[in-house]
Write a protein that holds these residues in place. Structure first.
Motif, mmCIF file in Angstrom:
data_model
loop_
_atom_site.group_PDB
_atom_site.id
_atom_site.type_symbol
_atom_site.label_atom_id
_atom_site.label_comp_id
_atom_site.label_asym_id
_atom_site.label_seq_id
_atom_site.Cartn_x
_atom_site.Cartn_y
_atom_site.Cartn_z
ATOM 1 N N THR A 1 0.792 -1.227 0.000
ATOM 2 C CA THR A 1 0.000 0.000 0.000
ATOM 3 C C THR A 1 0.829 1.283 0.000
ATOM 4 O O THR A 1 2.015 1.284 0.348
ATOM 5 C CB THR A 1 -0.930 0.030 1.234
ATOM 6 N N THR A 2 0.134 2.359 -0.347
ATOM 7 C CA THR A 2 0.746 3.684 -0.327
ATOM 8 C C THR A 2 1.188 4.055 1.097
ATOM 9 O O THR A 2 2.229 4.682 1.284
ATOM 10 C CB THR A 2 -0.279 4.724 -0.847
ATOM 11 N N ALA A 3 0.411 3.643 2.093
ATOM 12 C CA ALA A 3 0.783 3.966 3.482
ATOM 13 C C ALA A 3 2.132 3.322 3.818
ATOM 14 O O ALA A 3 2.979 3.935 4.494
ATOM 15 C CB ALA A 3 -0.296 3.487 4.450
ATOM 16 N N LEU A 4 2.357 2.118 3.307
ATOM 17 C CA LEU A 4 3.640 1.447 3.542
ATOM 18 C C LEU A 4 4.765 2.208 2.837
ATOM 19 O O LEU A 4 5.862 2.375 3.374
ATOM 20 C CB LEU A 4 3.543 -0.004 3.041
ATOM 21 N N ARG B 1 7.029 -0.159 -0.489
ATOM 22 C CA ARG B 1 6.254 -0.983 -1.409
ATOM 23 C C ARG B 1 7.089 -2.127 -1.964
ATOM 24 O O ARG B 1 6.599 -3.256 -2.117
ATOM 25 C CB ARG B 1 5.638 -0.119 -2.506
ATOM 26 N N GLU B 2 8.369 -1.869 -2.213
ATOM 27 C CA GLU B 2 9.246 -2.954 -2.677
ATOM 28 C C GLU B 2 9.331 -4.039 -1.590
ATOM 29 O O GLU B 2 9.234 -5.239 -1.866
ATOM 30 C CB GLU B 2 10.663 -2.437 -2.967
ATOM 31 N N ALA C 1 3.266 -9.515 -1.146
ATOM 32 C CA ALA C 1 2.209 -8.763 -1.835
ATOM 33 C C ALA C 1 2.353 -8.929 -3.355
ATOM 34 O O ALA C 1 3.434 -9.270 -3.849
ATOM 35 C CB ALA C 1 2.269 -7.292 -1.443
ATOM 36 N N ASN C 2 1.253 -8.680 -4.096
ATOM 37 C CA ASN C 2 1.331 -8.835 -5.556
ATOM 38 C C ASN C 2 0.556 -7.769 -6.323
ATOM 39 O O ASN C 2 0.270 -7.960 -7.503
ATOM 40 C CB ASN C 2 0.823 -10.224 -5.969
ATOM 41 N N VAL C 3 0.204 -6.685 -5.649
ATOM 42 C CA VAL C 3 -0.582 -5.622 -6.280
ATOM 43 C C VAL C 3 -0.016 -4.282 -5.842
ATOM 44 O O VAL C 3 0.421 -4.144 -4.696
ATOM 45 C CB VAL C 3 -2.074 -5.703 -5.826
ATOM 46 N N VAL C 4 -0.013 -3.304 -6.760
ATOM 47 C CA VAL C 4 0.257 -1.915 -6.351
ATOM 48 C C VAL C 4 -0.870 -1.041 -6.896
ATOM 49 O O VAL C 4 -1.506 -1.381 -7.892
ATOM 50 C CB VAL C 4 1.643 -1.386 -6.836
ATOM 51 N N MET C 5 -1.106 0.071 -6.222
ATOM 52 C CA MET C 5 -2.247 0.914 -6.577
ATOM 53 C C MET C 5 -1.793 2.354 -6.809
ATOM 54 O O MET C 5 -2.012 3.221 -5.953
ATOM 55 C CB MET C 5 -3.301 0.854 -5.469
ATOM 56 N N PRO C 6 -1.169 2.618 -7.965
ATOM 57 C CA PRO C 6 -0.710 3.985 -8.211
ATOM 58 C C PRO C 6 -1.871 4.975 -8.262
ATOM 59 O O PRO C 6 -2.992 4.618 -8.647
ATOM 60 C CB PRO C 6 -0.043 3.886 -9.582
#
Ligand code: SAM
Length: 350
Positions: A272-275, A283-284, A291-296
């Motif tokens: 997540t963005t918070a991370l 995020r890395e 994890a397997n998703v990112v949310m730009p």
């Protein structure tokens, strides 16, 4: 029983008792975490290869009727500059996003009465008409069964609604009395019944959270069996009652991500963005923990700073207009690849 043995047991049985969860959380150390992440990565690679799904996040309103104690867009925050995107602006975000390679759009906002069922149905219809090959994810908070059903029938595919905490008294510590864990859970069961790919989740390190609360979270997630789980650290916001509370840690967030991947091998799990906000490489690290998703962020740059759920949120400046490229580079640097794909949930291969 050691923490390592419990992780093996979790891998085998996909469930633990409450006491076992508490033990596993309280007895973690750096070595256990490394072993957990290696296992979580092997599961992630088996199910998804080195492919990372993306979701274009459109923060379309920061009006909210709720007053959650942790949230920067809570109703009582008088200094929040409120905004609502128009249908045209939202469609423009989707158009830009499509050209960049997004095939899922997430419409997220506060609980804003302006966005009635009629307005949402119309908006969903427009997006689907323009981008029939894309998935729409909604994240609009608690609504009635009928409202969820109407939006689903209009074409929405997925819904994100974090339960926030599965412990009753902790829920009361984080929310005003008119919000209840019971209703939140009911909404989640309704969403699943209607047919949405459903996401729940919680903040890590929110005020008053104990290992017991986290154990309750894992038990509830096991029971709900969602298709997506969103977790990120609690990050304080200066205009909330929790302004002076400590934030959640990267270390515990990563550990919980790893445990989630082992418990739910094929779940869609964002870093997540918070991370990314509390650690420049957050995020890395999230991806490397399973994890397997990112949310730009796809919101117009002019409003990004106004959707301030917590302090110092990343990707809110003009320089961050194109989050997808930035994330693609970050993922490449750790051996993963962003894909152009709806990234739907798939049933277990195991
Ligand atoms: N209103 C919708 C809802 O309630 O689900 C969606 C928007 S809400 C702002 C999205 C998520 O932001 C919440 O589920 C919560 O977990 C997260 N959030 C809010 N304040 C936060 C904070 N201070 N730190 C970290 N996450 C936060």
């Amino acid at each position: 029983m050691t923490a390592q043995q419990l992780i093996q047991q979790l891998n085998r049985d996909k469930r633990l008792t409450k006491e076992e969860w508490i033990f596993l959380i309280e007895h973690r150390d750096a070595r256990t975490a490394e072993e957990l992440f290696a296992l979580a990565r092997s599961i992630q690679l088996r199910h998804f290869g080195n492919k990372i799904y993306t979701r274009g996040l459109i923060e379309f309103t920061n009006y909210c009727k709720n007053d959650c104690y942790y949230c920067g867009i809570r109703r009582s925050n008088q200094s929040a500059q409120r905004y609502r995107l128009t249908d045209e602006q939202i469609l423009e975000c989707c158009k830009t996003g499509y050209a960049l390679g997004f095939r899922t759009f997430v419409l997220q906002g506060g609980e804003d009465g302006y966005f009635t069922d009629e307005r949402m149905v119309e908006l969903i219809g427009w997006i689907k008409k323009n981008h029939p090959d894309c998935a729409i994810t909604l994240s609009l908070g608690e609504r009635s069964y009928d409202s969820y059903r109407r939006m689903y029938e209009a074409g929405a595919d997925r819904y994100l609604l974090r339960h926030e905490t599965a412990d009753e008294s902790h829920y009361e510590r984080l929310h005003p009395p008119r919000l209840s864990l019971k209703n939140r859970k009911e909404c989640l069961y309704n969403l699943k019944e209607i047919g949405y790919q459903t996401g729940t989740g919680f903040m890590v390190g929110s005020p008053g959270q104990t290992a017991e609360c986290l154990a309750e979270d894992m038990l509830f997630i096991r029971e709900l069996n969602p298709q997506m789980v969103g977790i990120g650290p609690f990050v304080p916001h200066h205009e909330t009652p929790f302004a002076a509370e400590p934030g959640g840690t990267v270390e515990l967030t990563l550990y919980m991500l790893g445990l989630l991947r082992v418990m739910l091998p094929n779940v869609l799990l964002p870093a997540t963005t918070a991370l990314g906000t509390i650690d420049p490489k957050g995020r890395e690290k999230g991806i490397l923990a399973g994890a397997n998703v990112v949310m730009p962020n796809l919101s117009p740059t002019g409003v990004r700073k106004k959707y301030e759920l917590y302090d110092n949120k990343i990707c809110t400046g003009d320089e961050a207009a194109e989050c997808r490229q930035c994330l693609a580079g970050r993922m490449r640097s750790i051996g993963y690849e962003l894909v152009i794909d709806r990234g739907d949930y798939r049933e277990n291969k195991d």
